[in-house]
Design a protein around this motif. Structure first.
Motif, PDB file in Angstrom:
ATOM      1  N   PHE A   1      -0.730  -1.518   5.066  1.00  0.00           N
ATOM      2  CA  PHE A   1      -2.162  -1.328   5.280  1.00  0.00           C
ATOM      3  C   PHE A   1      -2.352  -0.513   6.555  1.00  0.00           C
ATOM      4  O   PHE A   1      -1.793  -0.826   7.604  1.00  0.00           O
TER       5      PHE A   1
ATOM      6  N   GLY B   1      -8.653   1.275   7.836  1.00  0.00           N
ATOM      7  CA  GLY B   1      -9.370   0.026   7.594  1.00  0.00           C
ATOM      8  C   GLY B   1     -10.347  -0.268   8.716  1.00  0.00           C
ATOM      9  O   GLY B   1     -10.108   0.043   9.888  1.00  0.00           O
TER      10      GLY B   1
ATOM     11  N   ASP C   1     -13.445  -4.616   6.806  1.00  0.00           N
ATOM     12  CA  ASP C   1     -12.353  -4.850   5.860  1.00  0.00           C
ATOM     13  C   ASP C   1     -11.549  -6.086   6.251  1.00  0.00           C
ATOM     14  O   ASP C   1     -11.218  -6.933   5.396  1.00  0.00           O
TER      15      ASP C   1
ATOM     16  N   VAL D   1     -11.369  -2.738  -0.284  1.00  0.00           N
ATOM     17  CA  VAL D   1     -10.738  -4.042  -0.085  1.00  0.00           C
ATOM     18  C   VAL D   1     -11.280  -5.064  -1.073  1.00  0.00           C
ATOM     19  O   VAL D   1     -10.525  -5.893  -1.600  1.00  0.00           O
TER      20      VAL D   1
ATOM     21  N   TYR E   1       0.822  -1.203   0.000  1.00  0.00           N
ATOM     22  CA  TYR E   1       0.000   0.000   0.000  1.00  0.00           C
ATOM     23  C   TYR E   1       0.861   1.261   0.000  1.00  0.00           C
ATOM     24  O   TYR E   1       0.350   2.359   0.218  1.00  0.00           O
TER      25      TYR E   1
ATOM     26  N   GLN F   1      -4.751   2.709  -0.593  1.00  0.00           N
ATOM     27  CA  GLN F   1      -5.844   2.363   0.312  1.00  0.00           C
ATOM     28  C   GLN F   1      -7.002   3.349   0.212  1.00  0.00           C
ATOM     29  O   GLN F   1      -8.156   2.980   0.435  1.00  0.00           O
TER      30      GLN F   1
END
Length: 234
Positions: free
Chosen positions: A138, A143, A147, A112, A62, A107
């Protein structure tokens, strides 16, 4: 030393024993620490060990760029081959890079579900037999628990291991009273293994804080060498 003997003597076999034989297919592991401690190098060492056992790995980054990821793989492999006097190192290197794919996502703006669809397409069309996915960079603060549940469901459906990094800024304590990294609490039921990495005077120490269904607090007999960033036995 031949490749088979090298992997059998790898310190990562000690990590597998510490977590009841290994992470296991269908499960998620997270290595958490403050920034700049060596999480990416640790994940790359885990991935390289799998590659040297003829397994397939997809590395999902990411980060904005992936050049540093490629460099990590080159550096870790070089250090392993030199330290253990790997026979036919260049031939081994050429073999294992065919079993590794690096994918890059942002991201922000890419859900996702879309990331997993792309990974699934890669597994089906170009990386058949994938054993593990490394997910580096990540942001668990962005998140959601949903996710992580999607990642977990994907791991179960495809019967693969997922290895994440979790990074913290600043000097404040990033763990709760049980030792669990605070970013992970919301999704802890879907995370099987949690390891933390902390800096000591001469090396970085791996600590096991969740082992499948148990919350634990165990300094493993493993460290990261600050010069090579290889995982080594204490």
């Amino acid at each position: 030393m031949v490749k088979k003997e090298l992997t059998e003597k790898s310190p990562l076999r000690s990590l597998e024993k510490a977590v009841n034989g290994g992470l296991g297919k269908g499960n998620i592991a997270v290595i958490a620490s403050k920034q700049g401690i060596g999480k990416t190098a640790c994940l790359v060492h885990i991935a390289t060990d799998k590659l040297m056992r003829n397994k397939h790995v997809i590395h999902v980054s990411y980060a904005n760029k992936v050049d540093h990821i490629v460099n990590w793989y080159e550096d870790i492999f070089t250090e392993i081959s030199k330290k253990r006097s790997l026979e036919g190192a260049m031939d081994v290197h050429n073999d294992i890079i065919h079993n590794r794919v690096i994918m890059n996502f942002s991201q922000k703006g890419i859900p996702v579900s879309q990331v997993l669809a792309s990974v699934k397409a890669m597994m089906d069309n170009g990386q058949v037999g994938t054993d593990a996915i490394i997910i580096d960079g990540f942001d668990f603060t962005i998140g959601t628990a949903e996710d992580i549940k999607k990642f977990k469901d994907f791991a179960l459906e495809e019967q693969i291991e997922l290895w994440f990094s979790d990074s913290y800024k600043g000097e404040e304590n990033f763990q709760d009273e049980r030792g669990i990294p605070k970013n992970l609490v919301k999704a802890l039921d879907d995370i099987s293994v949690v390891l933390t990495l902390r800096a000591e005077q001469n090396y970085m120490v791996l600590k096991l804080v969740k082992d499948h269904k148990s919350i634990v607090s165990e300094d493993l007999q493993l460290k990261l060498d600050p010069k090579t960033l290889l995982i080594a036995e204490v």
